[in-house]
Design a protein around this motif. Structure first.
Motif, PDB file in Angstrom:
ATOM      1  N   CYS A 125     -26.904 -85.992  36.741  1.00 26.91           N
ATOM      2  CA  CYS A 125     -26.665 -84.743  37.212  1.00 26.91           C
ATOM      3  C   CYS A 125     -26.726 -83.662  36.133  1.00 26.91           C
ATOM      4  N   ASP A 126     -27.696 -83.866  35.212  1.00 27.63           N
ATOM      5  CA  ASP A 126     -27.945 -83.200  34.245  1.00 27.63           C
ATOM      6  C   ASP A 126     -26.874 -82.241  33.733  1.00 27.63           C
ATOM      7  N   ALA A 127     -25.730 -83.088  33.163  1.00 28.69           N
ATOM      8  CA  ALA A 127     -24.582 -82.630  32.671  1.00 28.69           C
ATOM      9  C   ALA A 127     -24.600 -82.619  31.233  1.00 28.69           C
ATOM     10  N   ILE A 128     -25.451 -83.108  30.746  1.00 28.92           N
ATOM     11  CA  ILE A 128     -25.426 -83.288  29.090  1.00 28.92           C
ATOM     12  C   ILE A 128     -26.780 -83.103  28.517  1.00 28.92           C
ATOM     13  N   ARG A 129     -26.864 -82.094  27.738  1.00 26.95           N
ATOM     14  CA  ARG A 129     -28.210 -81.596  27.088  1.00 26.95           C
ATOM     15  C   ARG A 129     -27.994 -81.502  25.600  1.00 26.95           C
ATOM     16  N   MET A 130     -29.416 -81.513  25.115  1.00 25.03           N
ATOM     17  CA  MET A 130     -29.237 -81.227  23.422  1.00 25.03           C
ATOM     18  C   MET A 130     -30.308 -80.118  23.203  1.00 25.03           C
ATOM     19  N   ASP A 131     -29.946 -78.918  23.859  1.00 25.98           N
ATOM     20  CA  ASP A 131     -30.663 -77.744  23.456  1.00 25.98           C
ATOM     21  C   ASP A 131     -29.974 -76.464  23.013  1.00 25.98           C
ATOM     22  N   THR A 132     -28.897 -76.955  22.092  1.00 30.24           N
ATOM     23  CA  THR A 132     -28.235 -76.029  21.506  1.00 30.24           C
ATOM     24  C   THR A 132     -28.758 -75.235  20.256  1.00 30.24           C
ATOM     25  N   GLY A 133     -29.759 -75.746  19.801  1.00 28.48           N
ATOM     26  CA  GLY A 133     -30.331 -75.255  18.524  1.00 28.48           C
ATOM     27  C   GLY A 133     -29.583 -75.460  17.353  1.00 28.48           C
ATOM     28  N   ILE A 134     -28.316 -76.078  17.437  1.00 32.65           N
ATOM     29  CA  ILE A 134     -27.557 -76.280  16.204  1.00 32.65           C
ATOM     30  C   ILE A 134     -28.104 -77.742  15.579  1.00 32.65           C
TER      31      ILE A 134
END
Length: 170
Positions: free
Chosen positions: A129-138
């Motif tokens: 359900c696209d609940a977790i992503r790794m696009d924070t840029g941190i």
């Protein structure tokens, strides 16, 4: 059917001592050292963390974040797919019943141990359900103790997506 016998390399004393291999590696290192010592203008040095790297691609996997619905509630349905797909086993989820009618359950606790994480992105790929992503840029984080690197649901929900426009404004 014939059997093919393959001779093993490394059986001589010279090969077992690894001295030629070590000498070859040291030769390469020393040559690079001398080259850099003669001309230091070609060396790039960042005054990290005051100056952040600018060569990070858009595909870089930063610190995780949990996405939200428009009403602010989390999209995660506590299906444990991310935790199951994680090769480092650094995702810990404790589910509870959901009362708002969006889905059956939600995570009561959702923790990721960033010291254990290998940032492979399998959790993002596994999430239905696209609940977790790794696009924070941190991409760099510091802490004084181990507990600082275990991010909980509240902190994961507070991270926003990193966009190119934000980096241009910095």
């Amino acid at each position: 059917m014939g059997v093919k016998v393959i001779e093993r390399h490394g059986s001589s004393l010279k090969d077992r001592l690894y001295i030629p291999a070590i000498a070859g590696g040291m030769k390469t290192t020393f040559k690079k050292f001398v080259t850099n010592l003669k001309d230091t203008s070609n060396l790039e040095t960042l005054q990290y963390p005051e100056v952040q790297p600018t060569d990070i691609t858009e595909r870089y996997r930063g610190v995780h974040r949990l996405t939200k619905w428009d009403d602010g509630s989390e999209k995660c349905v506590a299906c444990y797919m991310c935790a199951t797909a994680c090769p480092a086993q650094c995702i810990f989820i404790d589910a509870e019943e959901r009362t708002d009618g969006v889905s059956e359950k939600r995570p009561k606790e959702f923790k990721i141990d960033l010291l254990e994480c290998v940032f492979c992105g399998y959790c993002v790929d596994a999430c239905p359900c696209d609940a977790i992503r790794m696009d924070t840029g941190i991409f760099s984080f510091t802490g004084d103790k181990r507990e600082d690197f275990v991010v909980d649901k509240k902190r994961l929900m507070s991270h926003e997506a990193y966009t190119k426009e934000e980096s241009d404004n910095d």
